[in-house]
Design a protein around this motif. Structure first.
Motif, mmCIF file in Angstrom:
data_model
loop_
_atom_site.group_PDB
_atom_site.id
_atom_site.type_symbol
_atom_site.label_atom_id
_atom_site.label_comp_id
_atom_site.label_asym_id
_atom_site.label_seq_id
_atom_site.Cartn_x
_atom_site.Cartn_y
_atom_site.Cartn_z
ATOM 1 N N ALA A 128 0.908 -1.097 -0.034
ATOM 2 C CA ALA A 128 0.078 -0.086 0.127
ATOM 3 C C ALA A 128 1.007 1.140 -0.053
ATOM 4 O O ALA A 128 0.425 2.298 -0.684
ATOM 5 N N ALA A 129 1.853 1.405 0.673
ATOM 6 C CA ALA A 129 2.677 2.511 0.811
ATOM 7 C C ALA A 129 3.501 2.734 -0.661
ATOM 8 O O ALA A 129 3.375 3.934 -0.958
ATOM 9 N N GLN A 130 3.742 1.764 -1.334
ATOM 10 C CA GLN A 130 4.505 1.989 -2.546
ATOM 11 C C GLN A 130 3.321 2.516 -3.757
ATOM 12 O O GLN A 130 3.422 3.027 -4.371
ATOM 13 N N GLN A 131 2.100 2.033 -3.382
ATOM 14 C CA GLN A 131 0.921 2.159 -4.258
ATOM 15 C C GLN A 131 0.751 3.690 -4.178
ATOM 16 O O GLN A 131 0.500 4.460 -5.129
ATOM 17 N N ARG A 132 0.680 4.098 -3.066
ATOM 18 C CA ARG A 132 0.615 5.674 -2.750
ATOM 19 C C ARG A 132 1.600 6.392 -3.474
ATOM 20 O O ARG A 132 1.130 7.318 -4.041
ATOM 21 N N LEU A 133 2.864 5.934 -3.436
ATOM 22 C CA LEU A 133 3.858 6.802 -3.973
ATOM 23 C C LEU A 133 3.828 6.667 -5.391
ATOM 24 O O LEU A 133 4.142 7.488 -6.093
ATOM 25 N N ILE A 134 3.432 5.537 -5.851
ATOM 26 C CA ILE A 134 3.562 5.458 -7.570
ATOM 27 C C ILE A 134 2.164 6.030 -7.853
ATOM 28 O O ILE A 134 2.388 6.976 -9.074
ATOM 29 N N HIS A 135 0.808 6.241 -7.268
ATOM 30 C CA HIS A 135 -0.070 6.877 -7.726
ATOM 31 C C HIS A 135 0.505 8.492 -7.557
ATOM 32 O O HIS A 135 -0.242 9.234 -8.490
ATOM 33 N N GLN A 136 1.102 8.907 -6.607
ATOM 34 C CA GLN A 136 1.186 10.482 -6.264
ATOM 35 C C GLN A 136 2.400 10.751 -7.610
ATOM 36 O O GLN A 136 2.220 11.709 -8.024
ATOM 37 N N ALA A 137 3.225 9.808 -7.743
ATOM 38 C CA ALA A 137 4.440 10.047 -8.888
ATOM 39 C C ALA A 137 3.710 10.309 -10.044
ATOM 40 O O ALA A 137 3.926 10.954 -10.877
#
Length: 163
Positions: A128-137
């Protein structure tokens, strides 16, 4: 995926990946547009209308940076193909809103389904933390692309002197 080496040492990895992503997305857009019998521009405009049902012609022109005449022709083509309907604006009698035709849009969704499923599976493969970062990027990259597009369309100094 084999990405060619950058042409310039200052050209960073993210630039390289963004460029490759853009190229592959453009090729996919062309293939999808061809499959449904539209030009790439008409296909992309249809995508905006599907994402934002009820937009006006002016809003579509602003988002695409096309002239009012070009937008009228584009909407005429989408309407003739059965993808879009003009409907009276609920608050402004002088205006119309653009609505996607659900049956026609539903009929072409099968073209997107395999890619959509693969994207969802890819997304789910990350914590989930990486998903949030990918979505933000990716959201930030979309903002940058939109800003750069506006700059290219509005700045007369970026236009080539010979056409």
């Amino acid at each position: 995926m084999k990405i060619p080496p950058p042409p310039d040492p200052a050209y960073g990895r993210l630039d390289q990946l963004a460029s490759a992503f853009s190229n592959y997305a453009a090729m996919l857009d062309a293939a999808l547009a061809d499959a449904i019998g539209l030009s790439v521009t008409d296909h992309k405009a249809l995508g905006l209308i599907v994402q934002q049902p009820g937009m006006t012609q002016r809003q579509l022109a602003d988002q695409t940076q096309l002239t009012s005449g070009a937008i009228t022709g584009l909407i005429d083509r989408l309407e003739r193909a059965g993808f879009v309907q003009r409907q009276p604006h609920p608050q402004d009698r002088r205006s119309v809103v653009l609505m996607p035709v659900a049956d026609r849009i539903g009929a072409i969704n099968h073209l997107y389904q395999p890619l959509s499923s693969a994207i969802q599976a890819l997304d789910a493969s990350y914590p989930a933390a990486q998903q949030r970062l990918i979505h933000q990027a990716l959201g930030s990259l979309c903002d940058l692309l939109q800003q750069h597009t506006q700059r290219l369309r509005q700045d007369p100094q970026v236009r080539p002197s010979q056409r």
